[in-house]
Design a protein around this motif. Structure first.
Motif, PDB file in Angstrom:
ATOM      1  N   ILE A  84       0.862  -1.183   0.000  1.00 53.54           N
ATOM      2  CA  ILE A  84       0.000   0.000   0.000  1.00 53.54           C
ATOM      3  C   ILE A  84       0.897   1.231   0.000  1.00 53.54           C
ATOM      4  O   ILE A  84       1.590   1.526   0.982  1.00 53.54           O
ATOM      5  CB  ILE A  84      -0.944  -0.002   1.222  1.00 53.54           C
ATOM      6  CG1 ILE A  84      -1.851  -1.239   1.183  1.00 53.54           C
ATOM      7  CG2 ILE A  84      -1.780   1.286   1.254  1.00 53.54           C
ATOM      8  CD1 ILE A  84      -2.718  -1.418   2.420  1.00 53.54           C
ATOM      9  N   ASP A  85       0.888   1.937  -1.101  1.00 53.23           N
ATOM     10  CA  ASP A  85       1.735   3.122  -1.308  1.00 53.23           C
ATOM     11  C   ASP A  85       1.148   4.324  -0.565  1.00 53.23           C
ATOM     12  O   ASP A  85      -0.050   4.345  -0.248  1.00 53.23           O
ATOM     13  CB  ASP A  85       1.789   3.393  -2.817  1.00 53.23           C
ATOM     14  CG  ASP A  85       2.736   4.509  -3.207  1.00 53.23           C
ATOM     15  OD1 ASP A  85       3.867   4.543  -2.672  1.00 53.23           O
ATOM     16  OD2 ASP A  85       2.350   5.344  -4.048  1.00 53.23           O
ATOM     17  N   ASP A  86       1.969   5.324  -0.308  1.00 48.91           N
ATOM     18  CA  ASP A  86       1.440   6.518   0.369  1.00 48.91           C
ATOM     19  C   ASP A  86       0.619   7.403  -0.567  1.00 48.91           C
ATOM     20  O   ASP A  86       0.090   8.430  -0.149  1.00 48.91           O
ATOM     21  CB  ASP A  86       2.548   7.324   1.074  1.00 48.91           C
ATOM     22  CG  ASP A  86       3.658   7.760   0.143  1.00 48.91           C
ATOM     23  OD1 ASP A  86       3.481   7.683  -1.092  1.00 48.91           O
ATOM     24  OD2 ASP A  86       4.722   8.181   0.648  1.00 48.91           O
ATOM     25  N   ARG A  87       0.501   6.998  -1.820  1.00 49.05           N
ATOM     26  CA  ARG A  87      -0.402   7.683  -2.750  1.00 49.05           C
ATOM     27  C   ARG A  87      -1.550   6.761  -3.155  1.00 49.05           C
ATOM     28  O   ARG A  87      -2.079   6.842  -4.262  1.00 49.05           O
ATOM     29  CB  ARG A  87       0.366   8.173  -3.976  1.00 49.05           C
ATOM     30  CG  ARG A  87       1.365   9.270  -3.620  1.00 49.05           C
ATOM     31  CD  ARG A  87       2.033   9.852  -4.830  1.00 49.05           C
ATOM     32  NE  ARG A  87       3.049  10.840  -4.441  1.00 49.05           N
ATOM     33  CZ  ARG A  87       3.942  11.363  -5.268  1.00 49.05           C
ATOM     34  NH1 ARG A  87       3.951  11.005  -6.544  1.00 49.05           N
ATOM     35  NH2 ARG A  87       4.827  12.248  -4.842  1.00 49.05           N
ATOM     36  N   ALA A  88      -1.909   5.875  -2.274  1.00 51.49           N
ATOM     37  CA  ALA A  88      -3.007   4.933  -2.548  1.00 51.49           C
ATOM     38  C   ALA A  88      -4.356   5.550  -2.207  1.00 51.49           C
ATOM     39  O   ALA A  88      -4.450   6.432  -1.355  1.00 51.49           O
ATOM     40  CB  ALA A  88      -2.806   3.663  -1.728  1.00 51.49           C
ATOM     41  N   ASP A  89      -5.396   5.069  -2.870  1.00 50.69           N
ATOM     42  CA  ASP A  89      -6.775   5.306  -2.447  1.00 50.69           C
ATOM     43  C   ASP A  89      -6.990   4.331  -1.294  1.00 50.69           C
ATOM     44  O   ASP A  89      -7.019   3.108  -1.494  1.00 50.69           O
ATOM     45  CB  ASP A  89      -7.719   5.008  -3.622  1.00 50.69           C
ATOM     46  CG  ASP A  89      -9.190   5.074  -3.245  1.00 50.69           C
ATOM     47  OD1 ASP A  89      -9.538   4.735  -2.090  1.00 50.69           O
ATOM     48  OD2 ASP A  89     -10.007   5.427  -4.112  1.00 50.69           O
ATOM     49  N   LEU A  90      -7.131   4.834  -0.078  1.00 45.40           N
ATOM     50  CA  LEU A  90      -7.114   3.974   1.099  1.00 45.40           C
ATOM     51  C   LEU A  90      -8.344   3.074   1.206  1.00 45.40           C
ATOM     52  O   LEU A  90      -8.259   1.962   1.728  1.00 45.40           O
ATOM     53  CB  LEU A  90      -6.914   4.793   2.372  1.00 45.40           C
ATOM     54  CG  LEU A  90      -5.576   5.562   2.444  1.00 45.40           C
ATOM     55  CD1 LEU A  90      -5.405   6.213   3.807  1.00 45.40           C
ATOM     56  CD2 LEU A  90      -4.382   4.660   2.139  1.00 45.40           C
ATOM     57  N   ASP A  91      -9.489   3.536   0.710  1.00 42.38           N
ATOM     58  CA  ASP A  91     -10.677   2.668   0.699  1.00 42.38           C
ATOM     59  C   ASP A  91     -10.414   1.442  -0.188  1.00 42.38           C
ATOM     60  O   ASP A  91     -10.765   0.313   0.160  1.00 42.38           O
ATOM     61  CB  ASP A  91     -11.906   3.425   0.175  1.00 42.38           C
ATOM     62  CG  ASP A  91     -12.376   4.488   1.167  1.00 42.38           C
ATOM     63  OD1 ASP A  91     -12.055   4.353   2.369  1.00 42.38           O
ATOM     64  OD2 ASP A  91     -13.041   5.443   0.741  1.00 42.38           O
ATOM     65  N   VAL A 124      -0.893  -0.905  -4.471  1.00 41.63           N
ATOM     66  CA  VAL A 124      -2.089  -0.065  -4.456  1.00 41.63           C
ATOM     67  C   VAL A 124      -1.593   1.373  -4.482  1.00 41.63           C
ATOM     68  O   VAL A 124      -0.943   1.832  -3.534  1.00 41.63           O
ATOM     69  CB  VAL A 124      -2.953  -0.324  -3.206  1.00 41.63           C
ATOM     70  CG1 VAL A 124      -4.267   0.453  -3.310  1.00 41.63           C
ATOM     71  CG2 VAL A 124      -3.241  -1.805  -3.027  1.00 41.63           C
ATOM     72  N   THR A 125      -1.847   2.069  -5.559  1.00 42.68           N
ATOM     73  CA  THR A 125      -1.382   3.454  -5.713  1.00 42.68           C
ATOM     74  C   THR A 125      -2.202   4.162  -6.777  1.00 42.68           C
ATOM     75  O   THR A 125      -2.747   3.527  -7.678  1.00 42.68           O
ATOM     76  CB  THR A 125       0.111   3.508  -6.095  1.00 42.68           C
ATOM     77  OG1 THR A 125       0.579   4.858  -6.038  1.00 42.68           O
ATOM     78  CG2 THR A 125       0.372   2.963  -7.500  1.00 42.68           C
ATOM     79  N   GLU A 126      -2.278   5.476  -6.663  1.00 41.93           N
ATOM     80  CA  GLU A 126      -2.914   6.291  -7.704  1.00 41.93           C
ATOM     81  C   GLU A 126      -1.850   7.034  -8.519  1.00 41.93           C
ATOM     82  O   GLU A 126      -2.179   7.850  -9.373  1.00 41.93           O
ATOM     83  CB  GLU A 126      -3.889   7.299  -7.063  1.00 41.93           C
ATOM     84  CG  GLU A 126      -5.052   6.655  -6.310  1.00 41.93           C
ATOM     85  CD  GLU A 126      -5.897   5.748  -7.190  1.00 41.93           C
ATOM     86  OE1 GLU A 126      -6.364   6.209  -8.255  1.00 41.93           O
ATOM     87  OE2 GLU A 126      -6.085   4.569  -6.812  1.00 41.93           O
ATOM     88  N   ASP A 127      -0.580   6.740  -8.250  1.00 43.17           N
ATOM     89  CA  ASP A 127       0.526   7.398  -8.939  1.00 43.17           C
ATOM     90  C   ASP A 127       0.958   6.530 -10.123  1.00 43.17           C
ATOM     91  O   ASP A 127       1.532   5.457  -9.937  1.00 43.17           O
ATOM     92  CB  ASP A 127       1.693   7.604  -7.960  1.00 43.17           C
ATOM     93  CG  ASP A 127       2.839   8.401  -8.559  1.00 43.17           C
ATOM     94  OD1 ASP A 127       3.348   8.005  -9.625  1.00 43.17           O
ATOM     95  OD2 ASP A 127       3.246   9.419  -7.952  1.00 43.17           O
ATOM     96  N   TYR A 128       0.693   7.000 -11.331  1.00 47.98           N
ATOM     97  CA  TYR A 128       0.948   6.212 -12.536  1.00 47.98           C
ATOM     98  C   TYR A 128       2.429   5.861 -12.688  1.00 47.98           C
ATOM     99  O   TYR A 128       2.781   4.726 -13.019  1.00 47.98           O
ATOM    100  CB  TYR A 128       0.464   6.991 -13.773  1.00 47.98           C
ATOM    101  CG  TYR A 128       0.672   6.256 -15.078  1.00 47.98           C
ATOM    102  CD1 TYR A 128      -0.202   5.239 -15.475  1.00 47.98           C
ATOM    103  CD2 TYR A 128       1.747   6.562 -15.913  1.00 47.98           C
ATOM    104  CE1 TYR A 128      -0.012   4.557 -16.673  1.00 47.98           C
ATOM    105  CE2 TYR A 128       1.946   5.882 -17.112  1.00 47.98           C
ATOM    106  CZ  TYR A 128       1.068   4.884 -17.483  1.00 47.98           C
ATOM    107  OH  TYR A 128       1.255   4.200 -18.661  1.00 47.98           O
ATOM    108  N   THR A 129       3.310   6.823 -12.423  1.00 47.21           N
ATOM    109  CA  THR A 129       4.749   6.595 -12.589  1.00 47.21           C
ATOM    110  C   THR A 129       5.250   5.525 -11.630  1.00 47.21           C
ATOM    111  O   THR A 129       6.023   4.645 -11.999  1.00 47.21           O
ATOM    112  CB  THR A 129       5.532   7.911 -12.360  1.00 47.21           C
ATOM    113  OG1 THR A 129       5.000   8.897 -13.250  1.00 47.21           O
ATOM    114  CG2 THR A 129       7.013   7.738 -12.638  1.00 47.21           C
ATOM    115  N   ARG A 130       4.777   5.584 -10.390  1.00 48.40           N
ATOM    116  CA  ARG A 130       5.180   4.560  -9.416  1.00 48.40           C
ATOM    117  C   ARG A 130       4.634   3.193  -9.809  1.00 48.40           C
ATOM    118  O   ARG A 130       5.321   2.180  -9.655  1.00 48.40           O
ATOM    119  CB  ARG A 130       4.681   4.937  -8.022  1.00 48.40           C
ATOM    120  CG  ARG A 130       5.443   6.098  -7.412  1.00 48.40           C
ATOM    121  CD  ARG A 130       5.028   6.294  -5.971  1.00 48.40           C
ATOM    122  NE  ARG A 130       5.583   7.506  -5.419  1.00 48.40           N
ATOM    123  CZ  ARG A 130       5.377   7.922  -4.180  1.00 48.40           C
ATOM    124  NH1 ARG A 130       4.612   7.214  -3.362  1.00 48.40           N
ATOM    125  NH2 ARG A 130       5.931   9.036  -3.732  1.00 48.40           N
TER     126      ARG A 130
END
Length: 217
Positions: A62-69, A174-180
């Motif tokens: 779980i990345d720090d740019r994840a959608d937590l839900d 799990v992330t919303e950051d495309y590059t990551r």
């Protein structure tokens, strides 16, 4: 095709397996479909090449740019939908930046479902009553309602953990950051690498490929 191009050996006697796996003059390759015991036996006794996959030490990071839900739902499904499968998550990795926010939510679900949690020092500081994880836990395929949890500073540390302890089976970010996401896909050396999906999707039927023979092959 000749009728003999597909043959079924009628006997289910295990002694027949022991005989068959040494018959180099008749058999070119073996593809075992079965449990750990069968595959370990073939690894030890076969005199013919074997296409196999034995362990499934799968991770969700779980990345720090994840959608937590989304992260909570994925962590739940990846671990609790079935415990005894090779694509079940065994280790949950959480970025330090979101750990205090997301770990208690996930831990409550696990506790309610009777999943034993074994965590690093930081995880245990966030979730009361969590057992201490050992070095052995990070490399263990539990196939049971047990999960190991580790809080890590960033994605670099997560990739390093997965490539050190994983079994090259299935790992997810799990992330919303495309590059990551792209970097995770590129640098995690596993057969199935996923973004915003449960490791449980790693399945021959889900992929439209029919029955799998050891997904990592």
């Amino acid at each position: 095709l000749p009728e003999t191009s597909v043959q079924v050996i009628e006997t289910t006697d295990r002694a027949a397996v022991g005989e068959l796996i040494t018959m180099k003059e008749y058999v070119d390759v073996i593809v075992p479909r079965g449990g750990k015991g069968l595959i370990e036996r073939l690894m030890n006794d076969a005199r013919i090449p074997v296409i196999k996959h034995l362990h499934g030490v799968c991770h969700v990071y779980i990345d720090d740019r994840a959608d937590l839900d989304k992260a909570v739902r994925i962590a739940d499904n990846a671990k609790t939908s079935r415990y005894g499968t090779c694509n079940t998550m065994e280790t949950l990795l959480v970025a330090q930046g979101v750990a205090r926010e997301v770990l208690p939510r996930i831990a409550k679900i696990y506790a309610d479902k009777g999943v034993e949690m074994r965590g690093c020092e930081q995880s245990r500081a966030i979730v009361a009553g969590m057992k201490a994880a050992t070095e052995e836990d990070w490399a263990t395929e539990y196939l049971a309602p047990i999960v190991s949890i580790r809080v890590l500073p960033d994605m670099d540390a997560a990739i390093e953990h997965i490539n050190s302890y994983g079994s090259q089976h299935t790992d997810a970010i799990v992330t919303e950051d495309y590059t990551r996401a792209r970097r995770f896909l590129r640098e995690v050396d596993s057969a199935s690498v996923m973004v915003n999906a449960s490791t449980r999707f790693a399945d021959g039927f889900e992929y439209g490929l029919g029955a799998e023979i050891g997904i990592s092959t």
